[in-house]
Design an enzyme around this catalytic site. Structure first.
Site, PDB file in Angstrom:
ATOM      1  N   TYR A 105       0.942  -1.227  -0.013  1.00 55.29           N
ATOM      2  CA  TYR A 105      -0.046  -0.195  -0.058  1.00 55.29           C
ATOM      3  C   TYR A 105       0.995   1.363  -0.008  1.00 55.29           C
ATOM      4  O   TYR A 105       1.968   1.208  -0.365  1.00 55.29           O
ATOM      5  CB  TYR A 105      -0.877  -0.055   1.095  1.00 55.29           C
ATOM      6  N   ARG A 158      -9.206  10.429  -7.641  1.00 54.92           N
ATOM      7  CA  ARG A 158      -8.375  11.043  -7.009  1.00 54.92           C
ATOM      8  C   ARG A 158      -7.413  10.050  -6.292  1.00 54.92           C
ATOM      9  O   ARG A 158      -7.817   9.718  -4.813  1.00 54.92           O
ATOM     10  CB  ARG A 158      -9.108  12.140  -5.966  1.00 54.92           C
ATOM     11  N   LYS A 176      -5.933  -2.293  -1.146  1.00 56.18           N
ATOM     12  CA  LYS A 176      -6.609  -2.174   0.076  1.00 56.18           C
ATOM     13  C   LYS A 176      -7.244  -3.328   0.574  1.00 56.18           C
ATOM     14  O   LYS A 176      -7.402  -3.835   1.722  1.00 56.18           O
ATOM     15  CB  LYS A 176      -7.825  -0.949  -0.449  1.00 56.18           C
ATOM     16  N   GLU A 247     -13.511   4.488  -2.594  1.00 59.67           N
ATOM     17  CA  GLU A 247     -12.141   4.444  -2.445  1.00 59.67           C
ATOM     18  C   GLU A 247     -11.621   5.498  -3.663  1.00 59.67           C
ATOM     19  O   GLU A 247     -11.781   5.450  -4.681  1.00 59.67           O
ATOM     20  CB  GLU A 247     -11.424   3.311  -2.328  1.00 59.67           C
ATOM     21  N   ASP A 248     -11.022   6.614  -2.963  1.00 62.04           N
ATOM     22  CA  ASP A 248     -10.610   7.598  -4.006  1.00 62.04           C
ATOM     23  C   ASP A 248     -11.446   8.049  -5.095  1.00 62.04           C
ATOM     24  O   ASP A 248     -10.896   8.176  -6.339  1.00 62.04           O
ATOM     25  CB  ASP A 248      -9.000   6.705  -4.431  1.00 62.04           C
ATOM     26  N   ASP A 270     -14.093   5.346   2.760  1.00 61.88           N
ATOM     27  CA  ASP A 270     -12.881   5.342   3.663  1.00 61.88           C
ATOM     28  C   ASP A 270     -12.041   6.526   3.913  1.00 61.88           C
ATOM     29  O   ASP A 270     -11.259   6.867   4.768  1.00 61.88           O
ATOM     30  CB  ASP A 270     -11.794   4.414   3.287  1.00 61.88           C
ATOM     31  N   ASP A 271     -11.969   7.124   2.893  1.00 62.24           N
ATOM     32  CA  ASP A 271     -11.322   8.564   2.737  1.00 62.24           C
ATOM     33  C   ASP A 271     -11.994   9.670   3.604  1.00 62.24           C
ATOM     34  O   ASP A 271     -11.313  10.463   3.988  1.00 62.24           O
ATOM     35  CB  ASP A 271     -11.107   9.301   1.154  1.00 62.24           C
ATOM     36  N   ASN A 411      -0.511  11.979   1.439  1.00 66.04           N
ATOM     37  CA  ASN A 411       0.216  10.989   0.867  1.00 66.04           C
ATOM     38  C   ASN A 411       0.331  11.235  -0.695  1.00 66.04           C
ATOM     39  O   ASN A 411      -0.456  12.037  -1.145  1.00 66.04           O
ATOM     40  CB  ASN A 411      -0.532   9.536   1.143  1.00 66.04           C
TER      41      ASN A 411
HETATM   42  P1  NAI Z   1      -9.440  16.431  -1.437  1.00 72.09           P
HETATM   43  O1  NAI Z   1      -8.984  16.384  -2.773  1.00 72.09           O
HETATM   44  O2  NAI Z   1     -10.674  15.590  -1.250  1.00 72.09           O
HETATM   45  O3  NAI Z   1      -8.904  17.337  -0.680  1.00 72.09           O
HETATM   46  C1  NAI Z   1      -7.775  18.198  -0.661  1.00 72.09           C
HETATM   47  C2  NAI Z   1      -7.889  19.553  -0.016  1.00 72.09           C
HETATM   48  O4  NAI Z   1      -6.865  20.360  -0.285  1.00 72.09           O
HETATM   49  C3  NAI Z   1      -9.126  20.373  -1.014  1.00 72.09           C
HETATM   50  O5  NAI Z   1     -10.040  20.988   0.116  1.00 72.09           O
HETATM   51  C4  NAI Z   1      -8.251  21.832  -1.568  1.00 72.09           C
HETATM   52  O6  NAI Z   1      -9.079  22.826  -1.452  1.00 72.09           O
HETATM   53  C5  NAI Z   1      -7.120  21.649  -0.625  1.00 72.09           C
HETATM   54  N1  NAI Z   1      -5.949  22.158  -1.230  1.00 72.09           N
HETATM   55  C6  NAI Z   1      -5.516  22.067  -2.334  1.00 72.09           C
HETATM   56  N2  NAI Z   1      -4.415  22.806  -2.493  1.00 72.09           N
HETATM   57  C7  NAI Z   1      -4.411  23.547  -1.547  1.00 72.09           C
HETATM   58  C8  NAI Z   1      -3.427  24.887  -1.261  1.00 72.09           C
HETATM   59  N3  NAI Z   1      -2.441  25.073  -1.991  1.00 72.09           N
HETATM   60  N4  NAI Z   1      -3.786  25.444  -0.104  1.00 72.09           N
HETATM   61  C9  NAI Z   1      -4.814  24.995   0.658  1.00 72.09           C
HETATM   62  N5  NAI Z   1      -5.594  24.031   0.458  1.00 72.09           N
HETATM   63  C10 NAI Z   1      -5.238  23.235  -0.646  1.00 72.09           C
HETATM   64  O7  NAI Z   1      -8.439  15.224  -0.992  1.00 72.09           O
HETATM   65  P2  NAI Z   1      -8.519  14.465   0.300  1.00 72.09           P
HETATM   66  O8  NAI Z   1      -9.128  12.982   0.236  1.00 72.09           O
HETATM   67  O9  NAI Z   1      -9.015  15.137   1.382  1.00 72.09           O
HETATM   68  O10 NAI Z   1      -6.997  13.916   0.690  1.00 72.09           O
HETATM   69  C11 NAI Z   1      -5.999  15.028   0.885  1.00 72.09           C
HETATM   70  C12 NAI Z   1      -4.767  14.423   1.147  1.00 72.09           C
HETATM   71  O11 NAI Z   1      -4.822  13.468   2.462  1.00 72.09           O
HETATM   72  C13 NAI Z   1      -4.160  13.429   0.099  1.00 72.09           C
HETATM   73  O12 NAI Z   1      -2.814  13.675   0.176  1.00 72.09           O
HETATM   74  C14 NAI Z   1      -4.473  11.986   0.834  1.00 72.09           C
HETATM   75  O13 NAI Z   1      -3.382  11.179   0.314  1.00 72.09           O
HETATM   76  C15 NAI Z   1      -4.223  12.359   2.170  1.00 72.09           C
HETATM   77  N6  NAI Z   1      -4.869  11.291   3.159  1.00 72.09           N
HETATM   78  C16 NAI Z   1      -4.267  10.891   4.260  1.00 72.09           C
HETATM   79  C17 NAI Z   1      -4.893   9.797   4.843  1.00 72.09           C
HETATM   80  C18 NAI Z   1      -4.237   9.383   5.918  1.00 72.09           C
HETATM   81  O14 NAI Z   1      -3.237   9.565   6.432  1.00 72.09           O
HETATM   82  N7  NAI Z   1      -4.692   8.301   6.763  1.00 72.09           N
HETATM   83  C19 NAI Z   1      -6.394   9.429   4.311  1.00 72.09           C
HETATM   84  C20 NAI Z   1      -7.053   9.862   3.437  1.00 72.09           C
HETATM   85  C21 NAI Z   1      -6.196  11.038   2.626  1.00 72.09           C
END
Ligand code: NAI
Length: 563
Positions: A105, A158, A176, A247-248, A270-271, A411
């Protein structure tokens, strides 16, 4: 006597010819087929003469694994093993979980998805494309195993923090589901990875000769919704007891689809919910380290997407359980997105962001301004923006808090808002830190700090195991809160002392079982189960867990089917 879990009703037909035993990953034992089996199954001569034990086979796999030049090659090695000999694959992964998780993963799976077209060898899972409209049920019936209990489905829009990877996102449902089995013992034969290929807006992929998906832009709007609706209907017909994990998906679809289907079928995202739960657990155990109370925190999120909003919703739900009004509970959470601090009166806010738009006098166009103005006690990054937590931001957090809580959840590793080395150096070791991707321990001024990985793998396998074991008809937010509280309660003193806010990953089976038991309690409390409550819930769930060991196929025990 604990009630014994019912074995799956679907029996698998044993292969008929010797060579078919070797070509079927469910039955293949490779060089571990015994002499008696080789004689009775028609395998003599098809294998080298020496019979190896599974332990010796694991040794061979690990020697190969260590000799590979990079992680992508290790990924390819493991996927090939999974395609050849599933039992051995799970033995290896379960026995070497800390080495295997970053390969099977995140972060390596992200790279594998980016290279999917180039490294493609053998198809796994099901692809449903927008060209299959009107016949999705037929496509699902092509899956050879009828008793599917867990589907992980993506449309590839995504993938991790990597964006739109179209059909190349298939690595994610595959990875997953491997974790459902490796971490919680969900039977791999009951798991089905699915990619819904609606096209991609990724121009590089569309021009790539080796890309495996449809050459078209993503379908959207009504056409997209009708495809998903047909998929959900068909799944209910073909696999009526299944849990569907989204997912994603892009965040404009993820929230909508969750709202549309969460009360109709057994599903979760899950996200949103899994991330919410694992981060909530990290927040609760961080408070043990800084001595604070949840209700006294000011939590600033960087990134208002699925992850950030999912976490805030669960924190707010816990605060509401503790007696705060829902509005007061949400006031503990603030968001900075790509347009700056989300405040009351800011235009064009989506329905999910609106509840977190609080009144605030200062204009905060960026994160640093918001950190200076709000003086948060916790900073949680879920933005997909690598290096966004600058030295000045971390130093300001450390100046305002004795033990600032900082989570860089994005990530893969390159997208983390800051690294472990940076955060400990800039906060002079005071930060309580967790990340989404793994980081090596950091030694600073003679002290070693171990970063907790807020990996969703702590949560979703246990939740899935509980759903399968109880036959739950729905997945609720309360189940994820129960999972988070259980996870936080399992962090030991010695782990906290190292700075960890999660239990060691090597304890994942114990963790998954405890979470599954807590979630199952919630299932029975809400009357959602379709399986009669056993006398000893934990023993019942434990007995249902898959253990990768070779069955004996010698003539004395052989029947024509296997459970
Ligand atoms: P998403 O696409 O739904 O949200 C991303 C957010 O970041 C949006 O609100 C966007 O406006 C904001 N954003 C983008 N560029 C920006 C900037 N320059 N300044 C401020 N805000 C900005 O994505 P999601 O699902 O919320 O995932 C975000 C990150 O979190 C990904 O990298 C993902 O891998 C990570 N993640 C980590 C997890 C964990 O650690 N367990 C679980 C799920 C996601």
């Amino acid at each position: 006597m604990p009630t014994k879990p019912k074995k799956s009703k679907s029996k698998l037909t044993l292969p008929s010819r010797g060579v078919d035993w070797l070509n079927n990953p469910i039955f293949n034992k490779g060089t571990a087929f015994t002499d008696a089996e080789r004689d009775s199954l028609g395998l003599r001569g098809l294998l080298p003469p020496h019979v190896h034990s599974m332990t010796e086979q694991v040794l061979r796999v690990m020697n190969n694994f260590r000799s590979k030049p990079n992680d992508l090659e290790r990924y390819i090695q493991l996927v090939s093993l999974q395609d050849r000999n599933e039992t051995l694959f799970y033995r290896v992964v379960m026995d070497h979980l800390e080495d295997m998780l970053p390969i099977v993963y995140t972060p390596t799976v992200g790279r594998a998805c980016q290279e999917f077209g180039s490294i493609f060898r053998r198809s796994r899972g099901l692809y449903i494309s927008s060209r299959d409209r009107g016949q999705i049920e037929k496509v699902l019936r092509n899956w050879p195993i009828p008793d599917v209990r867990v589907i992980v489905v993506t449309d590839g829009e995504r993938i991790l923090g990597l964006g739109d990877l179209g059909a190349s996102g298939m690595g994610i449902p595959i990875g997953k589901l491997s974790l459902y089995t490796a971490c919680a013992g969900v039977d791999p034969r009951q798991c089905l990875p699915i990619t819904i290929d609606v096209g991609t807006d990724n121009e590089t992929l569309l021009k790539d000769t080796l890309y495996t998906g449809l050459r078209q832009k993503r379908i959207r709007g009504e056409e997209y919704d009708l495809l998903i609706a047909e998929f959900i209907d068909a799944v209910q017909k073909v696999f009526p007891k299944v849990l569907v994990q989204f997912e994603d998906f892009g965040n404009h679809n993820a929230f909508r689809l969750l709202e549309r289907y969460r009360d109709q079928i057994c599903t979760f995202n899950d996200d949103i919910q899994g991330t919410g739960s694992v981060a909530l657990a990290g927040v609760l155990s961080s408070l043990l380290l800084n001595g604070g109370k949840l209700a006294d925190q000011c939590i600033l999120f960087f990134g208002a997407g699925e992850a950030g909003l999912g976490i805030a919703d669960q924190i707010a739900a816990v605060l509401a359980e503790e007696g705060l009004s829902p509005a007061e509970a949400r006031k503990r959470c603030w968001f900075v997105d790509s347009k700056g601090l989300i405040v009351e009166g800011r235009g064009n806010l989506t329905a999910n962001k609106l509840p977190y738009a609080h009144a605030h006098a200062d204009a905060c166009p960026d994160l640093l301004a918001a950190v200076k103005s709000l003086k948060p006690t916790m900073l949680i990054g879920a933005s997909g923006q690598g290096k966004a937590f600058t030295q000045e931001i971390v130093e300001t957090m450390a100046k305002n808090n004795k033990r600032p809580i900082i989570f860089a959840l994005s990530n893969p590793t390159s997208k983390a808002e800051c690294t472990a080395e940076e955060v400990y150096a800039w906060s002079n070791g005071s930060a309580v830190f967790a990340t989404g991707s793994p980081f090596a321990p950091v030694t600073l001024n003679g002290r070693t700090y171990v970063t907790g990985q807020g990996n969703n793998v702590y949560i979703f396998p246990g939740v899935g195991l509980a759903v399968v074991a109880t036959g739950s008809r729905r997945v609720t937010d309360a189940m994820f809160i129960a999972a988070a509280r259980t996870l936080a309660s399992l962090v030991r003193e010695d782990e906290l002392a190292q700075g960890r806010v999660y239990p060691k990953l090597t304890r994942i089976h114990e963790v998954s079982l405890a979470i599954a038991t807590a979630v199952a309690e919630e299932v029975y409390a809400r009357d959602l189960a379709t399986v009669k409550r056993p006398a000893d819930l934990a023993a019942y769930i434990q007995a249902s867990m898959y253990n990768p060991a070779y069955p004996d196929y010698s003539p004395s025990v052989q029947t024509s089917t296997v459970a």
